[in-house]
Enzyme design. Structure first.
Site, mmCIF file in Angstrom:
data_model
loop_
_atom_site.group_PDB
_atom_site.id
_atom_site.type_symbol
_atom_site.label_atom_id
_atom_site.label_comp_id
_atom_site.label_asym_id
_atom_site.label_seq_id
_atom_site.Cartn_x
_atom_site.Cartn_y
_atom_site.Cartn_z
ATOM 1 N N SER A 110 0.754 -1.323 0.161
ATOM 2 C CA SER A 110 -0.036 -0.127 0.023
ATOM 3 C C SER A 110 0.806 1.284 -0.058
ATOM 4 O O SER A 110 1.849 1.262 0.639
ATOM 5 C CB SER A 110 -0.777 0.212 1.232
ATOM 6 O OG SER A 110 -1.494 1.225 1.423
ATOM 7 N N TYR A 133 -2.641 5.244 -4.092
ATOM 8 C CA TYR A 133 -3.784 5.959 -3.967
ATOM 9 C C TYR A 133 -3.442 7.184 -4.660
ATOM 10 O O TYR A 133 -2.474 7.743 -4.845
ATOM 11 C CB TYR A 133 -3.978 6.390 -2.559
ATOM 12 C CG TYR A 133 -4.685 5.445 -1.481
ATOM 13 C CD1 TYR A 133 -5.972 5.140 -1.775
ATOM 14 C CD2 TYR A 133 -3.796 4.790 -0.682
ATOM 15 C CE1 TYR A 133 -6.218 4.163 -0.926
ATOM 16 C CE2 TYR A 133 -4.238 3.776 0.411
ATOM 17 C CZ TYR A 133 -5.693 3.661 0.094
ATOM 18 O OH TYR A 133 -6.166 2.566 0.714
ATOM 19 N N THR A 159 -6.036 2.287 -6.548
ATOM 20 C CA THR A 159 -7.446 2.262 -5.779
ATOM 21 C C THR A 159 -8.134 3.447 -6.036
ATOM 22 O O THR A 159 -7.630 4.452 -5.969
ATOM 23 C CB THR A 159 -7.082 2.309 -4.125
ATOM 24 O OG1 THR A 159 -6.398 0.800 -4.239
ATOM 25 C CG2 THR A 159 -8.265 2.189 -3.415
ATOM 26 N N LYS A 254 -8.615 -0.936 -8.787
ATOM 27 C CA LYS A 254 -9.088 -1.587 -7.523
ATOM 28 C C LYS A 254 -10.292 -0.868 -7.074
ATOM 29 O O LYS A 254 -10.182 0.428 -6.813
ATOM 30 C CB LYS A 254 -8.120 -1.758 -6.629
ATOM 31 C CG LYS A 254 -8.613 -2.585 -5.092
ATOM 32 C CD LYS A 254 -7.526 -2.629 -4.051
ATOM 33 C CE LYS A 254 -8.048 -3.323 -2.952
ATOM 34 N NZ LYS A 254 -8.807 -2.310 -2.076
ATOM 35 N N HIS A 279 -13.623 -2.132 -0.622
ATOM 36 C CA HIS A 279 -12.957 -1.712 0.310
ATOM 37 C C HIS A 279 -12.982 -2.330 1.844
ATOM 38 O O HIS A 279 -12.716 -1.818 2.665
ATOM 39 C CB HIS A 279 -12.861 -0.371 0.777
ATOM 40 C CG HIS A 279 -11.528 0.351 0.554
ATOM 41 N ND1 HIS A 279 -10.657 0.929 -0.172
ATOM 42 C CD2 HIS A 279 -10.769 0.702 2.019
ATOM 43 C CE1 HIS A 279 -9.547 1.319 0.018
ATOM 44 N NE2 HIS A 279 -9.565 1.256 1.494
#
Length: 390
Positions: A110, A133, A159, A254, A279
C-alpha cells in the site's frame, strides 16, 4: 493448568488477534463504515452459494496454481494492500511479503504502508505488486510511481474507491481518529498488552513510511496530514487513464463494483485487470457485497482482463466460491493481518497454509482436480436470509 486451543482456522486467528491488540487498533484493523452493513454483507454473501459435490472423481492430486498477469502463483490467494499494517505487529508489510513468498504468492504494498517501497523491495526477492492512492497532483504521483518502478515493482494497482474517507464510526469512538486521541483508559488498554506496545515503541512502525521518513508520533501526524491534504474527491476516468500512460507494466484498477465501470477500466483506461472490491466495507456503507458484484463483472470482462475478488474471504471454500463465479484469484486483507498480529510473519504463513489446506480438501471432496477446473457448474444458488448484524 489451562492451555490455549490450537489455532486451526482464520476465525481462531481473529479471536487471538483481538486479544493481542488494544481496542483502538482493533477498531482500525477490523472495523468498517457506520453500522458495518456492507462489512457483514461481504461475509453473508458467501452463504448464498452451495458447492456441488461430485464423488468417485479419481483425483489423487490437486493443483492450486494460477497465472495472474503472467506471474505463476502456487496459491490463488494474494495479500491485499493494507495501510499502517505495522499497527498490528511491528514487522508489518515486510514480514507479510516474505510470508507470501514462502507460500508462492504475492503481496500488494500500500501507498500507506508502515514499511517503505524501498524497504520491502530490499527485503524480498519476488515480484510483489504496488498499490497507488492517486492523491494530489501529477508530480506527487509521478514521484511515487518512479520510486516503485526503480525498486522493481512491475504491477501497479490503483485504488479508485476513496474520493473521501469512509465514515468509520468505530474508529472515532475508540479514539483512532486523525490524529489518534489517547486517554488514560486507552493507554491502560495498551499497557496490558506489553508485547504489542514494546514492539510499537521499539520499531516505530506507526507511520506511512513511503510518505514520510519521520518515525514515531510526529511521523504519524505528518503521514495523516499528507493524506488529508492530497486526497481527491474530483478524481475522474481521464486521471486514471493518464496514470496508465505513465506505467508500462500490468495495471489493475481496484474498487470496482459495476460491470460498466469494469468495461471502462479495460477499454478506456487500458487496465489489464480489476479488483472487485468495496474496500472491505470501510468506505460506502450500504454498497453491494463484493461477491454479489463478481459474476456480472466476470461476464463483462472475463477472458479479456484479470478479475480479482477482495472483501469477505475467510476460508478455503470462500476462495473456491469466488473462483467458480469468475475470479482468477482472491485478495485477503484482514485474515493475514490476524495472523500478523498473533505471530508476525509466522502467523501470516500459518493463515496462508490454513487456506491452502482448506482449498485442497474442498477440491478433492468436490471431485475437482485443480482450481482451473472451477466454473459455475460447481455451484448452486440458494436463498439465505441475511443474518442480523451483531
Amino acid at each position: 493448568m489451562r492451555t490455549r486451543a490450537p489455532l486451526v482456522s482464520v476465525g481462531d486467528y481473529r479471536r487471538a488477534a483481538r486479544r493481542a491488540l488494544p481496542a483502538m487498533v482493533w477498531a482500525y484493523l477490523d472495523g468498517g463504515a457506520e453500522d458495518e452493513r456492507t462489512l457483514h454483507a461481504n461475509r453473508a454473501a458467501f452463504a448464498n452459494w452451495t458447492l456441488r459435490q461430485r464423488v468417485l472423481a479419481g483425483h489423487s492430486h490437486t493443483d492450486l496454481g494460477v497465472t495472474i498477469d503472467g506471474q505463476k502463483l502456487e496459491l490463488p490467494v494474494m495479500l491485499a494492500p493494507t495501510g499502517l499494517t505495522g499497527l498490528a505487529h511491528w514487522s508489518g508489510e515486510l514480514a507479510a511479503a516474505q510470508a507470501a513468498e514462502r507460500a508462492g504468492t504475492r503481496l500488494t504494498l500500500s501507498t500507506a504502508s508502515s514499511y517503505s517501497i524501498e524497504e520491502v523491495a530490499a527485503g524480498t526477492s519476488a515480484d510483489h505488486w504496488f498499490q497507488l492512492y492517486p492523491w494530489g497532483d501529477g508530480p506527487f504521483s509521478d514521484s511515487i510511481l518512479g520510486r516503485a518502478r526503480d525498486a522493481g515493482y512491475r504491477t501497479l494497482v490503483v485504488t479508485v474507491d476513496v474520493p473521501v474517507q469512509g465514515n468509520r464510526t468505530g474508529e472515532r469512538r475508540t479514539g483512532m481518529g486523525h490524529p489518534p486521541i489517547l486517554t488514560p483508559r486507552r493507554i491502560a488498554d495498551a499497557a496490558i498488552r506489553p508485547r504489542w506496545w514494546y514492539g510499537l515503541l521499539r520499531h516505530q512502525r506507526m507511520t506511512m513510511r513511503s510518505l514520510t521518513p519521520t518515525a514515531g508520533a510526529k511521523g504519524a501526524v505528518e503521514s495523516v496530514g499528507i493524506q488529508n491534504r492530497r486526497i481527491r474527491a474530483d478524481l475522474s476516468w481521464p486521471d486514471v487513464a493518464a496514470l496508465r500512460q505513465r506505467w508500462d507494466g500490468p495495471f489493475v484498477v481496484k474498487g470496482v463494483l459495476e460491470p460498466e465501470d469494469a468495461v471502462r477500466a479495460v477499454d478506456e483506461v487500458g487496465a489489464s485487470g480489476v479488483v472487485v472490491s468495496n474496500h472491505g466495507g470501510r468506505q460506502l456503507n450500504g454498497a453491494m457485497a463484493s461477491l454479489e458484484a463478481l459474476p456480472g463483472i466476470a461476464d463483462a470482462i472475463g477472458g479479456r482482463a484479470t478479475v480479482l475478488l477482495d472483501s469477505g474471504v475467510r476460508c478455503g471454500t470462500d476462495v473456491i466460491t469466488a473462483l467458480a463465479l469468475g475470479a482468477d484469484a482472491v485478495m485477503i486483507g484482514r485474515p493475514y493481518i490476524y495472523g500478523l498480529a498473533v505471530a508476525g510473519g509466522a502467523g501470516v504463513s500459518a493463515v496462508l497454509d490454513i487456506l491452502a489446506a482448506e482449498i485442497r480438501s474442498a477440491l478433492t471432496l468436490m471431485g475437482a482436480a485443480s482450481v482451473a477446473d472451477l466454473d459455475r457448474t460447481f455451484l448452486a444458488r440458494v436463498d439465505v436470509k441475511t443474518p442480523k448484524m451483531p
